[in-house]
Design a protein around this motif. Structure first.
Motif, PDB file in Angstrom:
ATOM      1  N   PRO A 100       0.828  -1.206   0.000  1.00  0.00           N
ATOM      2  CA  PRO A 100       0.000   0.000   0.000  1.00  0.00           C
ATOM      3  C   PRO A 100       0.862   1.255   0.000  1.00  0.00           C
ATOM      4  CG  PRO A 100       0.048  -0.970   2.191  1.00  0.00           C
ATOM      5  CD  PRO A 100       0.742  -1.944   1.277  1.00  0.00           C
ATOM      6  N   ASP A 101       0.316   2.326  -0.572  1.00  0.00           N
ATOM      7  CA  ASP A 101       1.045   3.596  -0.542  1.00  0.00           C
ATOM      8  C   ASP A 101       0.768   4.318   0.772  1.00  0.00           C
ATOM      9  OD1 ASP A 101      -1.529   4.588  -0.779  1.00  0.00           O
ATOM     10  OD2 ASP A 101      -1.343   5.007  -2.918  1.00  0.00           O
ATOM     11  N   GLY A 102       1.341   5.495   0.930  1.00  0.00           N
ATOM     12  CA  GLY A 102       1.243   6.210   2.192  1.00  0.00           C
ATOM     13  C   GLY A 102      -0.166   6.477   2.655  1.00  0.00           C
ATOM     14  N   GLU A 103      -1.073   6.712   1.711  1.00  0.00           N
ATOM     15  CA  GLU A 103      -2.448   7.036   2.077  1.00  0.00           C
ATOM     16  C   GLU A 103      -3.206   5.836   2.615  1.00  0.00           C
ATOM     17  OE1 GLU A 103      -6.507   8.777  -0.088  1.00  0.00           O
ATOM     18  OE2 GLU A 103      -4.603   8.636  -1.185  1.00  0.00           O
ATOM     19  N   HIS A 104      -2.856   4.649   2.141  1.00  0.00           N
ATOM     20  CA  HIS A 104      -3.613   3.451   2.489  1.00  0.00           C
ATOM     21  C   HIS A 104      -2.884   2.523   3.460  1.00  0.00           C
ATOM     22  CE1 HIS A 104      -5.212   4.692  -1.522  1.00  0.00           C
ATOM     23  NE2 HIS A 104      -6.364   4.463  -0.904  1.00  0.00           N
ATOM     24  N   GLU A 105      -1.654   2.794   3.791  1.00  0.00           N
ATOM     25  CA  GLU A 105      -0.911   1.915   4.683  1.00  0.00           C
ATOM     26  C   GLU A 105      -1.307   2.140   6.135  1.00  0.00           C
ATOM     27  OE1 GLU A 105       2.990   3.060   3.565  1.00  0.00           O
ATOM     28  OE2 GLU A 105       3.139   4.658   5.053  1.00  0.00           O
ATOM     29  N   ALA A 106      -1.123   1.103   6.953  1.00  0.00           N
ATOM     30  CA  ALA A 106      -1.456   1.196   8.379  1.00  0.00           C
ATOM     31  C   ALA A 106      -0.423   2.036   9.117  1.00  0.00           C
ATOM     32  CB  ALA A 106      -1.530  -0.203   8.982  1.00  0.00           C
ATOM     33  N   PRO A 148      12.525 -10.676  14.957  1.00  0.00           N
ATOM     34  CA  PRO A 148      13.584 -10.309  14.006  1.00  0.00           C
ATOM     35  C   PRO A 148      14.771 -11.261  14.041  1.00  0.00           C
ATOM     36  CG  PRO A 148      13.799  -9.007  15.982  1.00  0.00           C
ATOM     37  CD  PRO A 148      12.577  -9.869  16.184  1.00  0.00           C
ATOM     38  N   GLY A 149      15.615 -11.110  13.038  1.00  0.00           N
ATOM     39  CA  GLY A 149      16.859 -11.856  12.987  1.00  0.00           C
ATOM     40  C   GLY A 149      17.941 -11.177  13.799  1.00  0.00           C
ATOM     41  N   PHE A 150      19.124 -11.781  13.791  1.00  0.00           N
ATOM     42  CA  PHE A 150      20.244 -11.253  14.568  1.00  0.00           C
ATOM     43  C   PHE A 150      20.731  -9.934  13.971  1.00  0.00           C
ATOM     44  CE2 PHE A 150      24.972 -11.233  15.147  1.00  0.00           C
ATOM     45  CZ  PHE A 150      24.948 -10.874  16.485  1.00  0.00           C
ATOM     46  N   GLY A 151      20.957  -8.943  14.835  1.00  0.00           N
ATOM     47  CA  GLY A 151      21.517  -7.673  14.414  1.00  0.00           C
ATOM     48  C   GLY A 151      20.519  -6.650  13.925  1.00  0.00           C
ATOM     49  N   VAL A 152      19.260  -7.036  13.824  1.00  0.00           N
ATOM     50  CA  VAL A 152      18.238  -6.077  13.390  1.00  0.00           C
ATOM     51  C   VAL A 152      17.178  -5.973  14.480  1.00  0.00           C
ATOM     52  CG1 VAL A 152      18.618  -6.345  10.920  1.00  0.00           C
ATOM     53  CG2 VAL A 152      17.095  -7.918  12.088  1.00  0.00           C
ATOM     54  N   GLY A 153      16.021  -5.430  14.130  1.00  0.00           N
ATOM     55  CA  GLY A 153      14.971  -5.257  15.117  1.00  0.00           C
ATOM     56  C   GLY A 153      13.617  -5.158  14.452  1.00  0.00           C
ATOM     57  N   SER A 154      12.669  -4.606  15.186  1.00  0.00           N
ATOM     58  CA  SER A 154      11.301  -4.504  14.686  1.00  0.00           C
ATOM     59  C   SER A 154      11.225  -3.695  13.404  1.00  0.00           C
ATOM     60  CB  SER A 154      10.403  -3.883  15.755  1.00  0.00           C
ATOM     61  OG  SER A 154      10.922  -2.631  16.185  1.00  0.00           O
ATOM     62  N   PHE A 155      12.168  -2.785  13.176  1.00  0.00           N
ATOM     63  CA  PHE A 155      12.163  -1.983  11.952  1.00  0.00           C
ATOM     64  C   PHE A 155      12.255  -2.832  10.693  1.00  0.00           C
ATOM     65  CE2 PHE A 155      16.644  -2.287  13.245  1.00  0.00           C
ATOM     66  CZ  PHE A 155      17.253  -2.710  12.066  1.00  0.00           C
ATOM     67  N   HIS A 156      12.758  -4.054  10.830  1.00  0.00           N
ATOM     68  CA  HIS A 156      12.904  -4.926   9.664  1.00  0.00           C
ATOM     69  C   HIS A 156      11.556  -5.434   9.160  1.00  0.00           C
ATOM     70  CE1 HIS A 156      15.916  -7.935   7.678  1.00  0.00           C
ATOM     71  NE2 HIS A 156      15.758  -6.841   6.969  1.00  0.00           N
ATOM     72  N   TYR A 157      10.500  -5.248   9.944  1.00  0.00           N
ATOM     73  CA  TYR A 157       9.164  -5.697   9.554  1.00  0.00           C
ATOM     74  C   TYR A 157       8.236  -4.520   9.252  1.00  0.00           C
ATOM     75  CZ  TYR A 157      10.429 -10.407  11.048  1.00  0.00           C
ATOM     76  OH  TYR A 157      11.028 -11.645  11.172  1.00  0.00           O
ATOM     77  N   GLU A 158       8.797  -3.393   8.903  1.00  0.00           N
ATOM     78  CA  GLU A 158       7.980  -2.226   8.606  1.00  0.00           C
ATOM     79  C   GLU A 158       7.002  -2.502   7.463  1.00  0.00           C
ATOM     80  OE1 GLU A 158       9.092   1.812   6.376  1.00  0.00           O
ATOM     81  OE2 GLU A 158       9.912   1.745   8.423  1.00  0.00           O
ATOM     82  N   LYS A 159       7.430  -3.253   6.454  1.00  0.00           N
ATOM     83  CA  LYS A 159       6.579  -3.542   5.298  1.00  0.00           C
ATOM     84  C   LYS A 159       5.439  -4.485   5.655  1.00  0.00           C
ATOM     85  CE  LYS A 159      10.630  -2.882   2.369  1.00  0.00           C
ATOM     86  NZ  LYS A 159      11.689  -3.546   1.575  1.00  0.00           N
ATOM     87  N   GLN A 160       5.629  -5.318   6.664  1.00  0.00           N
ATOM     88  CA  GLN A 160       4.531  -6.167   7.134  1.00  0.00           C
ATOM     89  C   GLN A 160       3.562  -5.357   7.994  1.00  0.00           C
ATOM     90  OE1 GLN A 160       7.794  -7.527   6.859  1.00  0.00           O
ATOM     91  NE2 GLN A 160       6.894  -8.464   5.047  1.00  0.00           N
ATOM     92  N   LEU A 161       4.082  -4.512   8.861  1.00  0.00           N
ATOM     93  CA  LEU A 161       3.223  -3.712   9.733  1.00  0.00           C
ATOM     94  C   LEU A 161       2.319  -2.794   8.921  1.00  0.00           C
ATOM     95  CD1 LEU A 161       5.963  -2.904  12.376  1.00  0.00           C
ATOM     96  CD2 LEU A 161       3.846  -4.105  12.899  1.00  0.00           C
ATOM     97  N   LYS A 162       2.870  -2.130   7.915  1.00  0.00           N
ATOM     98  CA  LYS A 162       2.093  -1.177   7.122  1.00  0.00           C
ATOM     99  C   LYS A 162       1.047  -1.866   6.250  1.00  0.00           C
ATOM    100  CE  LYS A 162       5.542   2.522   6.837  1.00  0.00           C
ATOM    101  NZ  LYS A 162       6.395   3.330   5.937  1.00  0.00           N
ATOM    102  N   ASP A 163       1.332  -3.077   5.807  1.00  0.00           N
ATOM    103  CA  ASP A 163       0.406  -3.796   4.937  1.00  0.00           C
ATOM    104  C   ASP A 163      -0.554  -4.671   5.736  1.00  0.00           C
ATOM    105  OD1 ASP A 163      -0.913  -5.071   2.907  1.00  0.00           O
ATOM    106  OD2 ASP A 163       0.815  -6.173   2.154  1.00  0.00           O
ATOM    107  N   LEU A 164      -0.029  -5.636   6.469  1.00  0.00           N
ATOM    108  CA  LEU A 164      -0.887  -6.547   7.219  1.00  0.00           C
ATOM    109  C   LEU A 164      -1.654  -5.825   8.323  1.00  0.00           C
ATOM    110  CD1 LEU A 164       1.565  -9.572   7.525  1.00  0.00           C
ATOM    111  CD2 LEU A 164      -0.349  -9.322   5.939  1.00  0.00           C
ATOM    112  N   GLY A 165      -1.117  -4.693   8.787  1.00  0.00           N
ATOM    113  CA  GLY A 165      -1.799  -3.914   9.809  1.00  0.00           C
ATOM    114  C   GLY A 165      -3.103  -3.304   9.337  1.00  0.00           C
ATOM    115  N   ARG A 166      -3.390  -3.368   8.053  1.00  0.00           N
ATOM    116  CA  ARG A 166      -4.667  -2.852   7.545  1.00  0.00           C
ATOM    117  C   ARG A 166      -5.830  -3.771   7.898  1.00  0.00           C
ATOM    118  NH1 ARG A 166      -4.106  -1.999   1.387  1.00  0.00           N
ATOM    119  NH2 ARG A 166      -3.078  -4.046   1.550  1.00  0.00           N
ATOM    120  N   ASP A 167      -5.562  -5.060   8.072  1.00  0.00           N
ATOM    121  CA  ASP A 167      -6.653  -5.982   8.399  1.00  0.00           C
ATOM    122  C   ASP A 167      -6.318  -6.949   9.532  1.00  0.00           C
ATOM    123  OD1 ASP A 167      -4.839  -7.507   6.946  1.00  0.00           O
ATOM    124  OD2 ASP A 167      -6.045  -7.452   5.134  1.00  0.00           O
TER     125      ASP A 167
END
Length: 525
Positions: free
Chosen positions: A126-132, A166-185
Motif C-alpha cells: 500500500p502507498d502512504g495514504e492506504h498503509e497502516a 527479528p533476525g540477529f543484528g536487526v529489530g522490529s524496523f525490519h518488519y515495517e513492510k509487514q506492519l504497514k500492509d498486514l496492519g490494515r486488516d
C-alpha cells in the motif's frame, strides 16, 4: 475459457489414446481427430482449453508421445471443466493427474519437468495514504530491561493477532513492510529482542570508571567493560532462553491472547522454540529462512558436566581476555563497509532498497551497550531445547507450521527448509526466487500474500484453500507460479514454488534432473 492441465507418466513403448473432441448441444455428432506427436519422453503434458458454452474442449499444447494416437470415442462432459478432466484422465489411466485453472495457458507456462507454471498477479504494497500507521512503544519487563516493539492495526479487534520476531543484528524496523500492509486488516506486533535493536539496556550492566585529566573519575562511555556487574545484571545473558521467556511474557501481558508468530533467521529459531514450550499461546508458526541452530557453548541444564569446561558463558562482567578480543572484533563488525557487504550477501535482488535497514543497524552499533551485548550473545549457551526437538514438540502438539524460504539464501540454504519439510510433511513449504536470507524485506508483497492466505486457510478450517492451490484438483509433486506485482511503478516478477505433502529429497533431486531437459511443446489447434 477455463484450462485443464493433464500430467501423464508412461513407460516407453506404450500407446496413448487421445483426441480433440467438440460436441454442440444441438448436434449429437462429435468430431474426433487423431494427432501424431513427435519425440518420446517419459513425462508429458496435455493442455486443454474448455469452452463451457459449446460443451467442448480443444488441445492448446501437446508434448511428445512415443506412438501414433488412436481415436477416442465420442465424449460429452456437459460443459464443465472438472468433468472434462475426468474424461481425459479416464482415458489416460492411473498414471495421470491434472487440475483446472482459470485463464489461458501457453507453452511458456510449462516447466521443463512437466510442472505447472502460471502467472499470478498479486497486490503490491500500500502507498502512504492506504498503509497502516505504526506506533513505537516500550514495555518494561524487568528492572532496566525495557523492551521496544512496534504495532499496527490495533482497531482490528476481530482479526487474529500476528507477532514478528527479528533476525540477529536487526529489530522490529525490519518488519515495517509487514506492519504497514498486514496492519490494515490484522493486529500486528514486531518485537526487539533484549540486547538488540532498541531493546538495549538503559543503564550500564557493568560500569567502568575512567580517570579524567583533572584526576576525577567518570563512567566510561562504553558499557559493560567494568570489573563488577550491577545487582540487576548479575544473571543477565542474552540467550535464546532469555528471548523465549521474553516472547512468552510479551504475548501474555501485552497481546493477551494466542498469536500467529513469524520469525526470520534467529527470530525463526525463537518462534519455534516459543511454540514448542507454549503451544497454548500459539495459533501457528511461520518460519522465514529460520536458522536451525543457535549458540556455541553447551547448555548447563542439558550438559552440566560439559558446561563446567566453559567458566564464562555470556554473563556480566566480561572477562579481561574477551574485552581485549572484543575491541578488535567489534571495530571490524560495526564498520559501515562490513555491514554494507553483509547486506549485499543476504539480499539476492540488489535493486532492493536497504538504505533504511542499513542506517538503523548503524544506529544500533553506536549504542554504548552494543559491543558488550554482542559479546554476551556470541558466548551465550545453546537453548534448553534444540531446533529438532522443538519441531518434534510442535508436531506432537499439532501446532500449524508454514515454511517460506528465499531460494538464494547464502547462509540458510534451501536444503534446511526442505529438511524441515521432510520432518513435517503436512507443513506448507513455499520457496521463492529470487530471494535471499530476508524474504520478508526483499519480497514483502509475496510474503504478505502467502501469510494472509495461510492464516485464512487455518481460520476457515480449510474452507479457504492454501495460496497457489485454490484451483488445483491434485498436485503430483509441486506447483510453480510466476508471481507478479507492482513496485515503485514497475512490474516485478518472482517464482514461487509449493512442495506438496509427500515431498522427499529424492523427488527434489529427480525434479532438478528433469528440469534440465528441454521438452519441446507443440501447439495444436
Amino acid at each position: 475459457m477455463n484450462t485443464v492441465l493433464v500430467s501423464y507418466n508412461y513407460t516407453p513403448g506404450c500407446h496413448l489414446h487421445q483426441s480433440s473432441c467438440c460436441a454442440s448441444p444441438s448436434d449429437s455428432r462429435s468430431r474426433s481427430k487423431t494427432h501424431q506427436l513427435f519425440t518420446a519422453t517419459r513425462h508429458t503434458i496435455v493442455c486443454l482449453g474448455i469452452k463451457p458454452r459449446r460443451e467442448c474442449f480443444k488441445f492448446l499444447n501437446l508434448t511428445s508421445f512415443p506412438s501414433k494416437l488412436k481415436q477416442l470415442r465420442e465424449c460429452r462432459f456437459g460443459g464443465d471443466a472438472k468433468n472434462s478432466l475426468g474424461v481425459v484422465l479416464g482415458a489416460l489411466g492411473q498414471n495421470s493427474g491434472g487440475f483446472v485453472m482459470d485463464g489461458e495457458v501457453d507453452a511458456k507456462t510449462l516447466s521443463g519437468n512437466g510442472e505447472l507454471v502460471t502467472k499470478l498477479l498479486i497486490p503490491g504494497l500500500p502507498d502512504g495514504e492506504h498503509e497502516a500507521q505504526i506506533d513505537s512503544c516500550y514495555w518494561e519487563w524487568k528492572p532496566n530491561m525495557n523492551v521496544h516493539y512496534e504495532k499496527a492495526g490495533s482497531n482490528n479487534l476481530n482479526s487474529p493477532p500476528i507477532l514478528f520476531l527479528p533476525g540477529f543484528g536487526v529489530g522490529s524496523f525490519h518488519y515495517e513492510k509487514q506492519l504497514k500492509d498486514l496492519g490494515r486488516d490484522h493486529r500486528v506486533w514486531a518485537l526487539d529482542f533484549l540486547g538488540q535493536g532498541m531493546s538495549l539496556p538503559v543503564e550500564d550492566p557493568a560500569p567502568r570508571l575512567r580517570k579524567k585529566d583533572d584526576g576525577s573519575q567518570v563512567e566510561d562511555s562504553v558499557w559493560g567493560f567494568g570489573n563488577a556487574s550491577e545487582p540487576w545484571a548479575t544473571e543477565l545473558v542474552y540467550s535464546v532462553d532469555l528471548w523465549q521467556d521474553q516472547v512468552r511474557y510479551f504475548v501474555e501481558e501485552v497481546i493477551g491472547e494466542p498469536v500467529y508468530i513469524a520469525g526470520n533467521s534467529l527470530g525463526g529459531f525463537v518462534a519455534l522454540y516459543f511454540a514448542a514450550c507454549n503451544p497454548h499461546l500459539v495459533k501457528g508458526v511461520t518460519l522465514l529462512n529460520a536458522t536451525p541452530f543457535w549458540g556455541f557453548l553447551p547448555n548447563p541444564a542439558r550438559y552440566p558436566t560439559l558446561a563446567k569446561l566453559f567458566p564464562w558463558a555470556g554473563t556480566f562482567p566480561l572477562p579481561p581476555l574477551v574485552k581485549k578480543l572484543l575491541v578488535t572484533v567489534w571495530q571490524k563488525i560495526s564498520d559501515p563497509g562490513s555491514i554494507a557487504e553483509i547486506l549485499r550477501q543476504v539480499y539476492a535482488d540488489h535493486t532492493t532498497k536497504v538504505d533504511k535497514v542499513f542506517s538503523r543497524i548503524i544506529e544500533t552499533t553506536q549504542h554504548p551497550a552494543a559491543a558488550a551485548s554482542f559479546a554476551s550473545i556470541m558466548f551465550a549457551p545453546q537453548g534448553k531445547v534444540s531446533f529438532s526437538e522443538a519441531l518434534i514438540r510442535c508436531r506432537d502438539n499439532n501446532v500449524p507450521i508454514c515454511l517460506m524460504y528465499g531460494k538464494e539464501d547464502p547462509w540458510v540454504t534451501p536444503i534446511w527448509g526442505r529438511q524441515i519439510k521432510r520432518k513435517l510433511p503436512d507443513a506448507p513449504y513455499y520457496e521463492i526466487s529470487p530471494a535471499g536470507h530476508c524474504p520478508h524485506d526483499e519480497v514483502p508483497e509475496v510474503i504478505n500474500y502467502l501469510l494472509r492466505g495461510w492464516i485464512k486457510n487455518l481460520e476457515s478450517e480449510g474452507l479457504v484453500g492454501l495460496p497457489l492451490l485454490d484451483d488445483n484438483l491434485s498436485v503430483q509433486h509441486a506447483v510453480e507460479k510466476n508471481v507478479e506485482f507492482i513496485r515503485d511503478g514497475s512490474r516485478k516478477l518472482v517464482t514461487v514454488r509449493y512442495f506438496q505433502s509427500n515431498f522427499s529429497l529424492l523427488k527434489w533431486f529427480t525434479s532438478l534432473i528433469r528440469s534440465s531437459e528441454n521438452i519441446r511443446v507443440k501447439s495444436v489447434q
